[in-house]
Design an enzyme around this catalytic site. Sequence first.
Site, PDB file in Angstrom:
ATOM      1  N   PRO A  95       0.824  -1.216   0.000  1.00 41.09           N
ATOM      2  CA  PRO A  95       0.000   0.000   0.000  1.00 41.09           C
ATOM      3  C   PRO A  95       0.859   1.268   0.000  1.00 41.09           C
ATOM      4  O   PRO A  95       0.408   2.340  -0.379  1.00 41.09           O
ATOM      5  CB  PRO A  95      -0.804  -0.109   1.309  1.00 41.09           C
ATOM      6  N   GLU A 122       2.819  -8.758   7.832  1.00 39.21           N
ATOM      7  CA  GLU A 122       2.830  -7.299   7.995  1.00 39.21           C
ATOM      8  C   GLU A 122       3.710  -6.623   6.965  1.00 39.21           C
ATOM      9  O   GLU A 122       3.714  -5.417   6.818  1.00 39.21           O
ATOM     10  CB  GLU A 122       3.320  -6.952   9.401  1.00 39.21           C
ATOM     11  N   ASP A 175      -8.869   1.399 -24.845  1.00 40.65           N
ATOM     12  CA  ASP A 175      -9.047   1.192 -23.404  1.00 40.65           C
ATOM     13  C   ASP A 175      -9.074   2.509 -22.648  1.00 40.65           C
ATOM     14  O   ASP A 175      -8.469   3.494 -23.087  1.00 40.65           O
ATOM     15  CB  ASP A 175      -7.844   0.399 -22.853  1.00 40.65           C
TER      16      ASP A 175
HETATM   17  C1  4H4 Z   1       2.345  -4.959   2.501  1.00 43.31           C
HETATM   18  C2  4H4 Z   1       0.301  -5.507   3.659  1.00 43.31           C
HETATM   19  C3  4H4 Z   1       2.560  -3.910   3.371  1.00 43.31           C
HETATM   20  C4  4H4 Z   1       0.533  -4.452   4.523  1.00 43.31           C
HETATM   21  C5  4H4 Z   1       1.238  -5.734   2.660  1.00 43.31           C
HETATM   22  C6  4H4 Z   1       1.660  -3.669   4.362  1.00 43.31           C
HETATM   23  C7  4H4 Z   1      -1.017  -4.157  -1.576  1.00 43.31           C
HETATM   24  C8  4H4 Z   1      -1.773  -3.066  -2.061  1.00 43.31           C
HETATM   25  C9  4H4 Z   1      -1.180  -4.873  -0.310  1.00 43.31           C
HETATM   26  C10 4H4 Z   1       0.263  -7.844   1.397  1.00 43.31           C
HETATM   27  C11 4H4 Z   1       1.029  -6.770   1.713  1.00 43.31           C
HETATM   28  C12 4H4 Z   1      -0.290  -6.619   1.087  1.00 43.31           C
HETATM   29  N1  4H4 Z   1      -0.061  -4.428  -2.467  1.00 43.31           N
HETATM   30  N2  4H4 Z   1      -1.248  -2.752  -3.255  1.00 43.31           N
HETATM   31  N3  4H4 Z   1      -2.813  -2.416  -1.500  1.00 43.31           N
HETATM   32  N4  4H4 Z   1       2.791  -2.935   6.619  1.00 43.31           N
HETATM   33  N5  4H4 Z   1      -0.251  -5.856  -0.087  1.00 43.31           N
HETATM   34  O1  4H4 Z   1      -2.094  -4.596   0.458  1.00 43.31           O
HETATM   35  O2  4H4 Z   1       2.716  -1.396   4.671  1.00 43.31           O
HETATM   36  O3  4H4 Z   1       0.680  -1.919   5.876  1.00 43.31           O
HETATM   37  O4  4H4 Z   1      -0.226  -3.585  -3.476  1.00 43.31           O
HETATM   38  S1  4H4 Z   1       1.947  -2.363   5.398  1.00 43.31           S
END
Ligand code: 4H4
Length: 257
Positions: A95, A122, A175
């Site tokens: 994220p 995490e 698209d």
């Molecule tokens: C990564 C969850 C980092 C939480 C993840 C964090 C996404 C998204 C996602 C598995 C991984 C999750 N990946 N776009 N949205 N600690 N990946 O949710 O930064 O909150 O791409 S954290």
Amino acid sequence: MSVRFDVITLFPELFAPFQTVGVTRRAFESKAVDVRLWQLRDHAEGVYRRVDDRPFGGGPGMVMLVEPLVRALAAIRADQVSTGAPKLPVIMFSPAGKPLTQARVQALSQSPGAVLLCGRYEGVDQRFIDAHVDEEVSMGDYVLSGGELPALALIDAVTRLQPGVLHDAASHEQDSFSDGLLDCPHYSRPEVLTLPDGESVGVPPVLMSGHHAQIARWRREQQLAITARRRPDLIEAARSRGELSKQDEHFLSNLGL
Ligand code: 4H4
């Protein structure tokens, strides 16, 4: 040129639908795209083959360990060398990453590919990210349980741009985002649709006129109106890139934009 994706994941089975369904299946079989799955646990050591552990400093959840990731990446690098592939950049999904755009997808579709790191838990030990991750990409402002769905989304978006994958090569040129704007509305049979309440709904007459120039203009104006209403930021971006014609600007000014 085939695009290659080396995917580091704890759940390779999530990628099976890509290889057995739809346009991505055809791309996989024709080798328009080469997806190689790397089970992270195969590169973990010890009796329990651990790939995660508790975070230093305490707190909830688990963190993906550096060493299995380093060994998995080393195996990928060795395979890239032995198969004559270039050293591909490492993309991690999070994220906290840069939002994925069609422009980035288009660039990737014309590149040799990437290593895709599908995080779980995490997240990933920051020391691996600092040392080995070239790009963090986000699919949106929400938290998933893993990076596999973002990886599948990216592979799908890149694959459909590969020559020969879509039946009509021109279709992706219409698209959304391909020209920086959202797509126009689409209609097909029947020409007059009778709704359950008995109301009849037709099709914009211009689409039935056979006047291709007028149809093209109508579609462009629909794109401009829809984009201006839903994503004015994309109008500004297209304007700043000089991609709006005088005709486009005249139409937008009549909309009060
Ligand atoms: C990564 C969850 C980092 C939480 C993840 C964090 C996404 C998204 C996602 C598995 C991984 C999750 N990946 N776009 N949205 N600690 N990946 O949710 O930064 O909150 O791409 S954290």
